[in-house]
Motif scaffolding. Structure first.
Motif, short mmCIF file in Angstrom:
data_model
loop_
_atom_site.label_atom_id
_atom_site.label_comp_id
_atom_site.label_asym_id
_atom_site.label_seq_id
_atom_site.Cartn_x
_atom_site.Cartn_y
_atom_site.Cartn_z
N GLN A 245 -4.70 -11.54 -19.62
CA GLN A 245 -5.99 -12.22 -19.71
C GLN A 245 -6.99 -11.65 -18.70
O GLN A 245 -8.18 -11.57 -18.97
CB GLN A 245 -5.80 -13.73 -19.49
N LYS A 246 -6.48 -11.26 -17.54
CA LYS A 246 -7.34 -10.64 -16.54
C LYS A 246 -7.84 -9.29 -17.06
O LYS A 246 -9.03 -8.94 -16.89
CB LYS A 246 -6.55 -10.45 -15.24
N GLU A 247 -6.97 -8.53 -17.71
CA GLU A 247 -7.37 -7.25 -18.30
C GLU A 247 -8.36 -7.46 -19.43
O GLU A 247 -9.27 -6.65 -19.64
CB GLU A 247 -6.13 -6.50 -18.81
N ILE A 248 -8.18 -8.56 -20.16
CA ILE A 248 -9.11 -8.87 -21.26
C ILE A 248 -10.51 -9.13 -20.73
O ILE A 248 -11.50 -8.68 -21.31
CB ILE A 248 -8.60 -10.10 -22.06
N ARG A 249 -10.60 -9.84 -19.60
CA ARG A 249 -11.91 -10.12 -19.01
C ARG A 249 -12.63 -8.82 -18.62
O ARG A 249 -13.83 -8.69 -18.79
CB ARG A 249 -11.76 -11.04 -17.80
N GLU A 250 -11.87 -7.88 -18.08
CA GLU A 250 -12.45 -6.59 -17.72
C GLU A 250 -12.86 -5.81 -18.97
O GLU A 250 -13.91 -5.17 -19.01
CB GLU A 250 -11.44 -5.78 -16.89
N SER A 251 -12.03 -5.90 -20.01
CA SER A 251 -12.34 -5.21 -21.26
C SER A 251 -13.57 -5.79 -21.92
O SER A 251 -14.36 -5.06 -22.55
CB SER A 251 -11.15 -5.29 -22.22
N ARG A 252 -13.77 -7.11 -21.78
CA ARG A 252 -14.94 -7.75 -22.39
C ARG A 252 -16.24 -7.14 -21.83
O ARG A 252 -17.18 -6.91 -22.56
CB ARG A 252 -14.91 -9.26 -22.14
N ARG A 253 -16.25 -6.92 -20.53
CA ARG A 253 -17.43 -6.32 -19.90
C ARG A 253 -17.72 -4.94 -20.49
O ARG A 253 -18.87 -4.58 -20.75
CB ARG A 253 -17.21 -6.21 -18.39
N ARG B 5 -0.35 -17.36 -25.28
CA ARG B 5 -0.29 -16.09 -26.01
C ARG B 5 -1.27 -16.10 -27.18
O ARG B 5 -1.97 -15.12 -27.43
CB ARG B 5 1.13 -15.83 -26.51
N LYS B 6 -1.32 -17.20 -27.93
CA LYS B 6 -2.21 -17.30 -29.08
C LYS B 6 -3.67 -17.18 -28.66
O LYS B 6 -4.48 -16.49 -29.30
CB LYS B 6 -1.99 -18.63 -29.80
N SER B 7 -4.01 -17.82 -27.54
CA SER B 7 -5.38 -17.77 -27.02
C SER B 7 -5.77 -16.34 -26.64
O SER B 7 -6.87 -15.87 -26.95
CB SER B 7 -5.52 -18.69 -25.81
N ALA B 8 -4.83 -15.63 -25.99
CA ALA B 8 -5.10 -14.25 -25.59
C ALA B 8 -5.22 -13.34 -26.80
O ALA B 8 -6.08 -12.44 -26.85
CB ALA B 8 -3.98 -13.75 -24.67
N VAL B 9 -4.37 -13.57 -27.82
CA VAL B 9 -4.44 -12.78 -29.06
C VAL B 9 -5.79 -12.97 -29.75
O VAL B 9 -6.43 -12.01 -30.20
CB VAL B 9 -3.29 -13.16 -30.01
N ASN B 10 -6.25 -14.21 -29.80
CA ASN B 10 -7.55 -14.50 -30.44
C ASN B 10 -8.69 -13.80 -29.71
O ASN B 10 -9.62 -13.26 -30.33
CB ASN B 10 -7.80 -16.00 -30.47
N GLY C 93 -10.97 -10.87 -31.25
CA GLY C 93 -12.42 -11.05 -31.24
C GLY C 93 -13.13 -9.86 -30.60
O GLY C 93 -14.18 -9.42 -31.08
N LEU C 94 -12.54 -9.32 -29.53
CA LEU C 94 -13.14 -8.17 -28.87
C LEU C 94 -13.08 -6.93 -29.75
O LEU C 94 -14.04 -6.14 -29.80
CB LEU C 94 -12.42 -7.89 -27.55
N LEU C 95 -11.97 -6.74 -30.44
CA LEU C 95 -11.85 -5.59 -31.36
C LEU C 95 -12.89 -5.68 -32.47
O LEU C 95 -13.51 -4.68 -32.84
CB LEU C 95 -10.44 -5.55 -31.96
N LYS C 96 -13.10 -6.89 -32.97
CA LYS C 96 -14.10 -7.09 -34.02
C LYS C 96 -15.50 -6.85 -33.48
O LYS C 96 -16.33 -6.20 -34.14
CB LYS C 96 -13.98 -8.51 -34.58
N GLU C 97 -15.77 -7.35 -32.28
CA GLU C 97 -17.09 -7.17 -31.66
C GLU C 97 -17.36 -5.69 -31.40
O GLU C 97 -18.48 -5.21 -31.61
CB GLU C 97 -17.18 -7.96 -30.35
N GLU D 11 1.56 -5.71 -26.65
CA GLU D 11 2.28 -6.29 -25.51
C GLU D 11 2.41 -7.80 -25.67
O GLU D 11 3.47 -8.39 -25.38
CB GLU D 11 1.55 -5.95 -24.21
N LEU D 12 1.31 -8.43 -26.12
CA LEU D 12 1.36 -9.88 -26.34
C LEU D 12 2.35 -10.24 -27.43
O LEU D 12 3.10 -11.23 -27.33
CB LEU D 12 -0.03 -10.40 -26.71
N ASP D 13 2.37 -9.42 -28.47
CA ASP D 13 3.28 -9.68 -29.60
C ASP D 13 4.74 -9.58 -29.15
O ASP D 13 5.62 -10.26 -29.72
CB ASP D 13 3.00 -8.66 -30.71
N ALA D 14 4.98 -8.73 -28.13
CA ALA D 14 6.36 -8.53 -27.67
C ALA D 14 6.80 -9.58 -26.65
O ALA D 14 7.99 -9.63 -26.29
CB ALA D 14 6.50 -7.13 -27.06
#
Length: 448
Positions: free
Chosen positions: A17-25, A68-73, A77-81, A52-55
């Motif tokens: 989730q921390k990596e996701i926040r950095e990726s969002r930027r 896990r579900k929240s992080a996957v969503n 969402g980021l991939l779509k954006e 990684e989340l799936d595993a």
């Protein structure tokens, strides 16, 4: 629960989730297309996190499943954006227009033999206008893409306009004039070659060149010029000065590689210059509404006109930097103020004529006809100033039609060789065209 007591899977989810926040930027500020290396890298990184989340083994625990579900969503969402930014119609239009500019530069270099033509300058200006019309909807990535394309093409425009201006000043001095002249000629020839190298670099056309190399080349040319003896030769000294100026301009534009990286450069919502322009626009609107409510010329007209002229002075002082969007925003604000001043000027002129009826009884019939059209134009100008709609509105089409009719009426005025009537008709035609242009500007849905 302390970190040491948390389930290993939950700890890994929190790290992701921390990596996701950095990726969002990175995703929000992404300004490229799907073919860019940065896009592929971001897409790969996000997809890897999904795997990684799936595993991750949730061990049947609901809190881990929910995490896990929240992080996957979030990742999906980021991939779509990311895909939406890269494939957005406005982003593709920026890419297409920039591609047109690249092709224009390529064609010009091959057909003109390295010379800069005014036709080339005109085409570059058209491309800049196309880019300023691209809508970004406030999306940072799209603003960044448009800004970076604009700054590069505007840099090319500055280079070619400077070159055309130098060509128009005078021909190079004769080699017989002074021993230093051939040396300056030689440097100028190298500058001409470097100019196209800089343009090619700005337009991403020359993969073999880089800013550092070109900077060294141009700096070396400056050193050669500095060594030229022009003592007591003012013409030769001025010639050298012009060549030095052109080299310095090219060196300045080589800094474009770092342009557009700071969010303040392309996200103009908090830009100080835009804030100043918006403040002036609000003052203009207030003065305009006040003036439109006045039926006759009075002291308020003169006071408001003075305030409007002071707004023009304020606009002239606004720093636009290298940002063509800010430059266009200021230009439009200037046109807005000038339109209101023109309305006041015409009202004053018409009032003055009404007070001079006796003195004007012998005025040429053609001039009277022109002033009659101007009287009608004053009313239509008032309606244009107060108009706040779209080009699809009936009122817009009515105003456009009526203004066109006024132009036709002016065209039908027979001046009968009267010089005063000719001048009056010419000025009236320009006035009517300015009102039409202002109406178009108000309804072209431009955004900075």
């Amino acid at each position: 629960m302390a970190m040491g007591q948390q389930h290993p899977s939950m700890i890994r989810i929190q790290e992701i989730q921390k990596e996701i926040r950095e990726s969002r930027r990175l995703v929000v500020s992404f300004s490229g297309t799907q073919s860019d290396r940065e896009y592929k890298h971001l897409e790969s990184s996000l997809t890897k996190l999904l795997f990684e989340l799936d595993a991750i083994d949730t061990d049947g625990k609901s809190d881990i499943q929910h995490g896990r579900k929240s992080a996957v969503n979030e990742l999906e969402g980021l991939l779509k954006e990311l895909e939406q930014i890269a494939t957005h119609p406005s982003r593709l239009k920026v890419e297409r227009v920039f591609g047109d500019a690249q092709q224009l530069v390529t064609n010009e270099l091959s057909s003109a033999g390295g010379l800069i033509t005014e036709e080339f300058a005109d085409r570059i200006q058209e491309i800049i206008f196309q880019l300023t019309q691209v809508k970004t909807g406030g999306k940072i990535g799209l603003r960044k893409a448009r800004y970076r394309a604009l700054t590069r093409i505007c840099a090319v425009q500055d280079i070619i306009e400077n070159c055309i201006g130098r060509q128009a000043l005078s021909l190079p001095l004769s080699t017989d004039m002074h021993p230093s002249v051939p040396k300056i000629h030689s440097v100028l020839s190298e500058v001409s070659k470097a100019r196209w190298d800089v343009i090619g670099l700005l337009m991403n056309l020359n993969a073999l060149e880089n800013c550092a190399h070109l900077s060294r080349v141009l700096t070396g040319l400056l050193m050669q010029l500095d060594a030229v003896d022009v003592t007591g030769q003012s013409e030769v000294r001025n010639y050298r000065k012009r060549v030095v100026h052109e080299i310095n301009c090219l060196l300045e534009h080589l800094e474009m590689e770092s342009e557009g990286e700071a969010a303040a450069s392309y996200d103009l919502a908090q830009n100080e210059s835009i804030k100043q322009i918006e403040g002036i626009r609000q003052k203009t609107t207030q003065l305009k509404q006040k003036l439109l409510q006045l039926e006759n010329v009075c002291d308020d007209h003169f006071k408001s006109k003075s305030e409007l002229q002071s707004l023009l002075t304020e606009l002239d002082k606004i720093d636009i930097g290298k940002n063509p969007c800010i430059r266009e925003a200021r230009r439009r604000s200037v046109v807005d103020v000038q339109a209101v001043i023109a309305y006041v000027d015409l009202k004053e002129s018409l009032e003055k004529r009404r007070n001079m009826e006796e003195q004007l009884k012998d005025e040429h019939a053609s001039q009277k006809a022109v002033w009659q059209v101007l009287n009608d134009l004053s009313e239509f100008q008032k309606q244009v100033l107060s108009f706040d709609g779209f080009r699809t509105d009936k009122n817009y089409m009515r105003l456009e039609e009526m203004l066109t009719k006024q132009l036709l009426a002016l065209d039908a005025v027979e001046t009968q060789g009267n010089d005063g009537a000719k001048v009056a008709r010419k000025q009236a035609v320009k006035f009517a065209q300015n009102i039409l242009n202002y109406l178009d500007m108000k309804t072209d849905e431009w955004e900075y």
